[in-house]
Scaffold this motif. Structure first.
Motif, PDB file in Angstrom:
ATOM      1  N   LEU A 184       4.939 -10.940   5.954  1.00  0.00           N
ATOM      2  CA  LEU A 184       5.327  -9.899   5.012  1.00  0.00           C
ATOM      3  C   LEU A 184       6.840  -9.804   4.951  1.00  0.00           C
ATOM      4  O   LEU A 184       7.532  -9.848   5.978  1.00  0.00           O
ATOM      5  CB  LEU A 184       4.769  -8.551   5.472  1.00  0.00           C
TER       6      LEU A 184
ATOM      7  N   LEU B   9       9.290  -7.134   2.575  1.00  0.00           N
ATOM      8  CA  LEU B   9       9.461  -6.149   1.505  1.00  0.00           C
ATOM      9  C   LEU B   9      10.947  -5.920   1.294  1.00  0.00           C
ATOM     10  O   LEU B   9      11.685  -5.662   2.233  1.00  0.00           O
ATOM     11  CB  LEU B   9       8.786  -4.824   1.863  1.00  0.00           C
TER      12      LEU B   9
ATOM     13  N   ASN C 146       9.227  -4.599  -5.032  1.00  0.00           N
ATOM     14  CA  ASN C 146       7.806  -4.832  -5.207  1.00  0.00           C
ATOM     15  C   ASN C 146       7.071  -3.514  -5.285  1.00  0.00           C
ATOM     16  O   ASN C 146       7.210  -2.670  -4.410  1.00  0.00           O
ATOM     17  CB  ASN C 146       7.246  -5.656  -4.044  1.00  0.00           C
TER      18      ASN C 146
ATOM     19  N   LEU D  91      -1.780  -9.034   0.422  1.00  0.00           N
ATOM     20  CA  LEU D  91      -1.711 -10.158   1.365  1.00  0.00           C
ATOM     21  C   LEU D  91      -3.025 -10.301   2.114  1.00  0.00           C
ATOM     22  O   LEU D  91      -3.741  -9.315   2.308  1.00  0.00           O
ATOM     23  CB  LEU D  91      -0.593  -9.927   2.385  1.00  0.00           C
TER      24      LEU D  91
ATOM     25  N   HIS E 246       3.573  -3.363  -5.716  1.00  0.00           N
ATOM     26  CA  HIS E 246       2.306  -3.557  -5.008  1.00  0.00           C
ATOM     27  C   HIS E 246       2.262  -4.980  -4.503  1.00  0.00           C
ATOM     28  O   HIS E 246       2.455  -5.927  -5.274  1.00  0.00           O
ATOM     29  CB  HIS E 246       1.124  -3.268  -5.947  1.00  0.00           C
ATOM     30  N   VAL E 247       1.998  -5.112  -3.212  1.00  0.00           N
ATOM     31  CA  VAL E 247       1.888  -6.431  -2.589  1.00  0.00           C
ATOM     32  C   VAL E 247       0.498  -6.563  -1.983  1.00  0.00           C
ATOM     33  O   VAL E 247       0.035  -5.647  -1.291  1.00  0.00           O
ATOM     34  CB  VAL E 247       2.967  -6.607  -1.496  1.00  0.00           C
TER      35      VAL E 247
ATOM     36  N   THR F   6       6.582   0.737  -1.806  1.00  0.00           N
ATOM     37  CA  THR F   6       5.800  -0.476  -2.064  1.00  0.00           C
ATOM     38  C   THR F   6       4.443  -0.302  -1.427  1.00  0.00           C
ATOM     39  O   THR F   6       4.349  -0.008  -0.232  1.00  0.00           O
ATOM     40  CB  THR F   6       6.474  -1.722  -1.466  1.00  0.00           C
TER      41      THR F   6
ATOM     42  N   LEU G 168       1.230  -1.747   0.063  1.00  0.00           N
ATOM     43  CA  LEU G 168       0.753  -2.993   0.685  1.00  0.00           C
ATOM     44  C   LEU G 168      -0.750  -2.902   0.875  1.00  0.00           C
ATOM     45  O   LEU G 168      -1.247  -1.948   1.480  1.00  0.00           O
ATOM     46  CB  LEU G 168       1.427  -3.226   2.040  1.00  0.00           C
TER      47      LEU G 168
END
Lengths: 113, 113
Positions: free
Chosen positions: A19, A21, A8, A13, A10-11, A107, A109
């Motif tokens: 979460l 990853l 991933n 939430l 870019h996540v 990643t 977040l």
């Protein structure tokens, strides 16, 4: 060559969401595994590490990671994220012995209220 | 509170100029790493030293970059001549061998114009 993949880029939430990853590595031998966090404008800080023993590793700030050798994976988890967890997360691997850490591309977040 | 110290924190220079970045590893650590962080490439290993001896600098452009450890308390990374594509954040990290985790400095943000 040894490589580390973080699936991933870019996540995003919402607060209190769970979460996970992903992190996979390519090296087949014995490895040491790490997750680092980089808050905006800051340096990398260690969240947790795995060298041997229990494959479920608990780190700081409520994070944990599970080493699954058969899947060459070391995924990072947190049951309930907070706005302050907004940061970039890096998985890193080193071969046991005298080798440096190889990092995934990270990643990002973003936790929104 | 032991930490890796990097100087300068920020550097803006003109293309063609020499740039020297300095790192003071944590006292007692015998391994030093230099990483470069960019948006496109993520964290790339440039060089690493054990007991002041260079072990791997294959990630470093040899024609313009050089890394040294004049003594156990100082590591340097030099770019001569600098180019705009060298703009990045350069991190120094130190650790122990056999390796545990790497402890990162705050980084030097280099901008070459």
């Amino acid at each position: 060559a040894q490589s580390v993949s973080q699936h991933n880029h870019h996540v995003i939430l919402s607060e209190a969401a769970s979460l996970e990853l992903g992190c996979n590595y390519s090296y087949g031998g014995t490895v040491n595994l790490f997750w680092y966090v980089q808050y905006p404008g800051q340096h990398l800080q260690l969240l947790l590490k795995y060298f041997s023993g229990d494959p479920l590793v608990k780190g700081i700030k409520g994070f944990e990671a599970e080493f699954i050798k058969s899947k060459f994976s070391f995924n990072l988890r947190k049951p309930s994220v907070q706005w302050s967890d907004t940061a970039e997360y890096f998985c890193a691997v080193s071969r046991s012995g005298n080798t440096p850490l190889v990092f995934g591309k990270g990643t990002r977040l973003s936790v929104i209220a | 509170d032991a930490r890796v110290t990097q100087t300068p924190r920020h550097k803006v220079t003109e293309m063609g100029q020499e740039v020297t970045m300095r790192c003071q590893p944590i006292l007692g650590h015998n391994t030093v790493f230099w990483y470069r962080q960019t948006m496109m490439q993520g964290l790339e290993l440039l060089a690493y030293f054990r007991n002041r001896a260079p072990l791997d600098d294959s990630g470093m452009p040899k024609d313009r970059f050089s890394a040294e450890m004049p003594d156990a308390t100082l590591a340097t990374l030099k770019i001569q001549p600098s180019e705009p594509r060298d703009s990045a954040v350069y991190f120094c990290a130190s650790g122990l061998s056999p390796p545990t985790e790497a402890f990162f400095g705050q980084g030097t943000r280099l901008t070459v114009v």
